[in-house]
Design a protein around this motif. Structure first.
Motif, PDB file in Angstrom:
ATOM      1  N   VAL A   1       0.863  -1.182   0.000  1.00 16.66           N
ATOM      2  CA  VAL A   1       0.000   0.000   0.000  1.00 16.66           C
ATOM      3  C   VAL A   1       0.895   1.225   0.000  1.00 16.66           C
ATOM      4  O   VAL A   1       1.827   1.324   0.806  1.00 16.66           O
ATOM      5  N   HIS A   2       0.621   2.148  -0.892  1.00 19.41           N
ATOM      6  CA  HIS A   2       1.450   3.348  -0.982  1.00 19.41           C
ATOM      7  C   HIS A   2       0.578   4.588  -0.980  1.00 19.41           C
ATOM      8  O   HIS A   2      -0.655   4.498  -1.044  1.00 19.41           O
ATOM      9  N   HIS A   3       1.210   5.751  -0.904  1.00 17.98           N
ATOM     10  CA  HIS A   3       0.481   7.008  -0.769  1.00 17.98           C
ATOM     11  C   HIS A   3       1.029   8.033  -1.763  1.00 17.98           C
ATOM     12  O   HIS A   3       2.247   8.135  -1.945  1.00 17.98           O
ATOM     13  N   VAL A   4       0.133   8.781  -2.362  1.00 18.72           N
ATOM     14  CA  VAL A   4       0.526   9.819  -3.312  1.00 18.72           C
ATOM     15  C   VAL A   4       1.256  10.934  -2.564  1.00 18.72           C
ATOM     16  O   VAL A   4       0.747  11.454  -1.572  1.00 18.72           O
ATOM     17  N   PRO A   5       2.463  11.306  -3.017  1.00 17.06           N
ATOM     18  CA  PRO A   5       3.146  12.430  -2.358  1.00 17.06           C
ATOM     19  C   PRO A   5       2.480  13.752  -2.699  1.00 17.06           C
ATOM     20  O   PRO A   5       2.086  13.988  -3.840  1.00 17.06           O
ATOM     21  N   PHE A   6       2.342  14.610  -1.689  1.00 21.36           N
ATOM     22  CA  PHE A   6       1.733  15.928  -1.856  1.00 21.36           C
ATOM     23  C   PHE A   6       2.665  16.939  -1.212  1.00 21.36           C
ATOM     24  O   PHE A   6       2.939  16.867  -0.013  1.00 21.36           O
ATOM     25  N   ALA A   7       3.176  17.867  -2.003  1.00 23.72           N
ATOM     26  CA  ALA A   7       4.203  18.791  -1.520  1.00 23.72           C
ATOM     27  C   ALA A   7       3.610  19.858  -0.609  1.00 23.72           C
ATOM     28  O   ALA A   7       2.571  20.452  -0.910  1.00 23.72           O
ATOM     29  N   ILE A   8       4.292  20.097   0.512  1.00 25.88           N
ATOM     30  CA  ILE A   8       3.971  21.189   1.424  1.00 25.88           C
ATOM     31  C   ILE A   8       5.179  22.121   1.449  1.00 25.88           C
ATOM     32  O   ILE A   8       6.278  21.708   1.828  1.00 25.88           O
TER      33      ILE A   8
ATOM     34  N   ASN B   1       1.899  18.244  -7.006  1.00 23.07           N
ATOM     35  CA  ASN B   1       0.502  18.361  -6.616  1.00 23.07           C
ATOM     36  C   ASN B   1      -0.464  18.424  -7.796  1.00 23.07           C
ATOM     37  O   ASN B   1      -1.676  18.479  -7.582  1.00 23.07           O
ATOM     38  N   THR B   2       0.059  18.423  -9.015  1.00 25.17           N
ATOM     39  CA  THR B   2      -0.829  18.491 -10.179  1.00 25.17           C
ATOM     40  C   THR B   2      -0.496  17.377 -11.174  1.00 25.17           C
ATOM     41  O   THR B   2      -1.041  16.284 -11.102  1.00 25.17           O
ATOM     42  N   ASN B   3       0.425  17.639 -12.073  1.00 23.41           N
ATOM     43  CA  ASN B   3       0.696  16.698 -13.164  1.00 23.41           C
ATOM     44  C   ASN B   3       1.191  15.345 -12.660  1.00 23.41           C
ATOM     45  O   ASN B   3       0.741  14.292 -13.117  1.00 23.41           O
TER      46      ASN B   3
ATOM     47  N   LYS C   1       7.932   7.373  -0.753  1.00 25.46           N
ATOM     48  CA  LYS C   1       7.803   8.279   0.381  1.00 25.46           C
ATOM     49  C   LYS C   1       7.125   7.599   1.569  1.00 25.46           C
ATOM     50  O   LYS C   1       7.460   7.850   2.728  1.00 25.46           O
ATOM     51  N   SER C   2       6.154   6.733   1.267  1.00 25.45           N
ATOM     52  CA  SER C   2       5.392   6.082   2.326  1.00 25.45           C
ATOM     53  C   SER C   2       4.816   4.781   1.784  1.00 25.45           C
ATOM     54  O   SER C   2       3.860   4.803   1.008  1.00 25.45           O
ATOM     55  N   ASN C   3       5.405   3.657   2.192  1.00 22.50           N
ATOM     56  CA  ASN C   3       5.001   2.341   1.683  1.00 22.50           C
ATOM     57  C   ASN C   3       4.762   1.365   2.828  1.00 22.50           C
ATOM     58  O   ASN C   3       5.545   1.304   3.784  1.00 22.50           O
ATOM     59  N   LEU C   4       3.711   0.567   2.698  1.00 21.55           N
ATOM     60  CA  LEU C   4       3.356  -0.446   3.688  1.00 21.55           C
ATOM     61  C   LEU C   4       3.388  -1.805   3.009  1.00 21.55           C
ATOM     62  O   LEU C   4       2.736  -1.998   1.980  1.00 21.55           O
ATOM     63  N   TYR C   5       4.173  -2.753   3.568  1.00 22.82           N
ATOM     64  CA  TYR C   5       4.230  -4.100   2.996  1.00 22.82           C
ATOM     65  C   TYR C   5       4.642  -5.085   4.084  1.00 22.82           C
ATOM     66  O   TYR C   5       4.983  -4.685   5.202  1.00 22.82           O
ATOM     67  N   ARG C   6       4.615  -6.366   3.748  1.00 23.73           N
ATOM     68  CA  ARG C   6       4.953  -7.421   4.716  1.00 23.73           C
ATOM     69  C   ARG C   6       6.408  -7.842   4.553  1.00 23.73           C
ATOM     70  O   ARG C   6       6.877  -8.076   3.437  1.00 23.73           O
ATOM     71  N   ARG C   7       7.099  -7.980   5.666  1.00 27.49           N
ATOM     72  CA  ARG C   7       8.478  -8.465   5.618  1.00 27.49           C
ATOM     73  C   ARG C   7       8.524  -9.892   5.074  1.00 27.49           C
ATOM     74  O   ARG C   7       9.450 -10.252   4.326  1.00 27.49           O
TER      75      ARG C   7
ATOM     76  N   ARG D   1       2.323  13.785   2.925  1.00 26.19           N
ATOM     77  CA  ARG D   1       2.644  15.213   2.825  1.00 26.19           C
ATOM     78  C   ARG D   1       4.160  15.392   2.850  1.00 26.19           C
ATOM     79  O   ARG D   1       4.785  15.298   3.897  1.00 26.19           O
ATOM     80  N   ASN D   2       4.707  15.623   1.681  1.00 22.39           N
ATOM     81  CA  ASN D   2       6.152  15.758   1.505  1.00 22.39           C
ATOM     82  C   ASN D   2       6.562  17.209   1.770  1.00 22.39           C
ATOM     83  O   ASN D   2       6.265  18.096   0.973  1.00 22.39           O
ATOM     84  N   VAL D   3       7.198  17.435   2.908  1.00 20.69           N
ATOM     85  CA  VAL D   3       7.568  18.800   3.291  1.00 20.69           C
ATOM     86  C   VAL D   3       8.806  19.225   2.495  1.00 20.69           C
ATOM     87  O   VAL D   3       9.890  18.674   2.664  1.00 20.69           O
ATOM     88  N   VAL D   4       8.609  20.189   1.612  1.00 18.89           N
ATOM     89  CA  VAL D   4       9.691  20.681   0.749  1.00 18.89           C
ATOM     90  C   VAL D   4      10.336  21.880   1.424  1.00 18.89           C
ATOM     91  O   VAL D   4       9.665  22.863   1.743  1.00 18.89           O
ATOM     92  N   GLY D   5      11.614  21.800   1.648  1.00 16.85           N
ATOM     93  CA  GLY D   5      12.320  22.873   2.327  1.00 16.85           C
ATOM     94  C   GLY D   5      12.855  23.918   1.381  1.00 16.85           C
ATOM     95  O   GLY D   5      12.200  24.325   0.413  1.00 16.85           O
TER      96      GLY D   5
END
Length: 447
Positions: free
Chosen positions: A178-185, A201-203, A223-229, A290-294
């Motif tokens: 299971v993964h998650h779409v990155p969204f820039a902050i 956040n768009t294309n 960025k964020s992935n869930l799986y079984r070892r 939520r990918n925090v962009v510095g």
């Protein structure tokens, strides 16, 4: 009978344009359907003994932007059975005091710090994670980057997607990741940060969602992935199906996280291995990472895009080569030229309509992921960054496609076949590289 080649090209161009619009609208529809409503998972209030345990692995290196809040978001997950392992390679790492402060703040959360790395390949993230991977108490692992913050309900909804019962009416293959779409902050309004925000956040989100909705091939960011070892311990990055009918059979030779240390995009390779070797599939929960962009300069943005284009070139060459023909500027030229030849419409009319509609769809995707329309306070900055991203896409691609060296976290690598990497020595002139091309550290063949 004479074939009018211009008529054929114009017709093909218009069909290609229509096809890409269909893909974009599919991504927009998927964003609306999945992210505009985020229900609370029943697992959030279930007894700890009735839900599967999860080990959250967060690799740390230095003081990432918003690090305290990023890490804290995993301490406040609405899930009754999880542990957190914070990995640092060096006992003097600046992230350690932040981690220790959070452990003191949340004494009831099962969290510990794992110090030290094991060199299993060229990828420093994998090297950093190995000890946590082996010490994790649970089979389900949630690997989440240190520059990501998540909603408190993310873990429960992700476990739902991973282990939930299959639909009785719509049979589907087993979900292995299971993964998650990155969204820039954006926390600092630098030009590179704003362009990265407009891109992710768009294309990027639109195409990412469309590809995962069609689900004909693995397409995962790490960025964020869930799986079984237990699943990861069965695959070896060969991308060849396991030749056994035993549902617990593994590939011959070394398997598990260490074998992915030779890849720069280890997340994508793990996902592809689970897909092809186990015959399993991936899923998205209704959450975003939520990918925090510095503080990202324009140069930082360009080199980031160059790095991943060069990695993709060695992993999925055909898909990478058609990438320019999916970008809005090239599509505008194709559309305007085709319509002008077929219907006599002036170029500027087609181009203006194309970009107006393209941006409208992109902003709709943004609103779905963010949960609100684009704020008025950043409207002009975001618009300018969006235009810059579209105009830069082709020049960046043309520069990236003819190289193989990338820089990541201050180190230089050479991308090899299948996305593997080797550490590169100090840069030399092109003449020196031509005379002595083997200036790279070898990777252990056993890996």
């Amino acid at each position: 009978m004479t074939v009018d080649i211009r008529l054929v090209l114009a017709s093909v161009g218009l069909l290609w344009y229509a096809g890409l619009w269909a893909v974009g609208l599919l991504g927009c529809w998927a964003a609306r359907k999945r992210y505009r409503l985020r229900p609370r998972s029943p697992l959030a209030a279930a007894p700890a003994s009735s839900v599967p345990g999860v080990s959250i692995l967060r690799p740390l290196k230095g003081l990432d932007t918003n690090l305290y809040e990023n890490l804290e978001s995993t301490f406040v997950q609405e899930y009754p059975n999880y542990e957190i392992l914070l990995s640092v390679a060096d006992e003097n790492d600046q992230a350690l005091p932040v981690a220790q402060e959070l452990i003191s703040k949340y004494p009831n959360v099962n969290c510990r710090i794992v110090i030290g790395e094991e060199m299993v390949g060229a990828n420093p993230k994998v090297n950093n994670l190995i000890r946590s991977y082996r010490q994790a108490a649970n089979d389900i692992l949630w690997v989440i980057d240190s520059n990501v913050t998540v909603h408190p309900g993310t873990l429960a909804r992700s476990v739902d997607a991973l282990v939930g019962p299959p639909s009785p009416t719509v049979p589907r293959k087993r979900i292995a990741l299971v993964h998650h779409v990155p969204f820039a902050i954006v926390t600092e309004s630098r030009i590179g940060s704003r362009i990265e925000e407009a891109f992710l956040n768009t294309n990027h989100a639109k195409m990412y969602l469309a590809i995962n909705t069609v689900a004909v091939e693995s397409c995962v960011m790490g960025k964020s992935n869930l799986y079984r070892r237990s699943d990861l311990e069965r695959v070896n990055a060969s991308l060849k199906p396991i030749q056994s009918s035993d549902p617990t059979a593994a590939q011959p030779g070394p398997c598990g996280l260490p074998v992915f240390g030779r890849f720069l995009a280890e997340d994508n390779m793990i996902a592809s291995s689970l897909w092809h070797e186990l015959g399993a599939r991936h899923d998205l929960s209704c959450d975003i990472a939520r990918n925090v962009v510095g503080n990202m300069s324009l140069s930082d943005y360009i080199w980031r895009r160059v790095r991943w284009i060069r990695v993709r070139k060695y992993m999925v060459l055909s898909a990478t080569l058609i990438e320019p023909f999916t970008e809005s500027v090239v599509l505008a030229i194709i559309c305007a030229s085709s319509i002008r030849y077929l219907f006599g419409t002036q170029l500027w009319i087609s181009i203006c309509i194309h970009f107006a509609l393209w941006m409208y769809v992109d902003l709709d995707v943004y609103a779905s992921l963010a949960g609100h329309p684009l704020p008025a306070s950043i409207r002009w900055q975001f618009g300018a960054a969006w235009v810059a991203r579209e105009l830069l896409a082709l020049p960046i691609f043309l520069f990236a496609i003819f190289g193989s060296e990338v820089t990541w976290r201050g180190r230089t690598y050479r991308v090899l076949r299948n996305g593997e990497v080797a550490r590169a020595e100090k840069s030399r002139s092109w003449f020196q590289r031509l005379r002595q091309p083997t200036n790279y550290d070898p990777i252990d063949a056993e890996l």
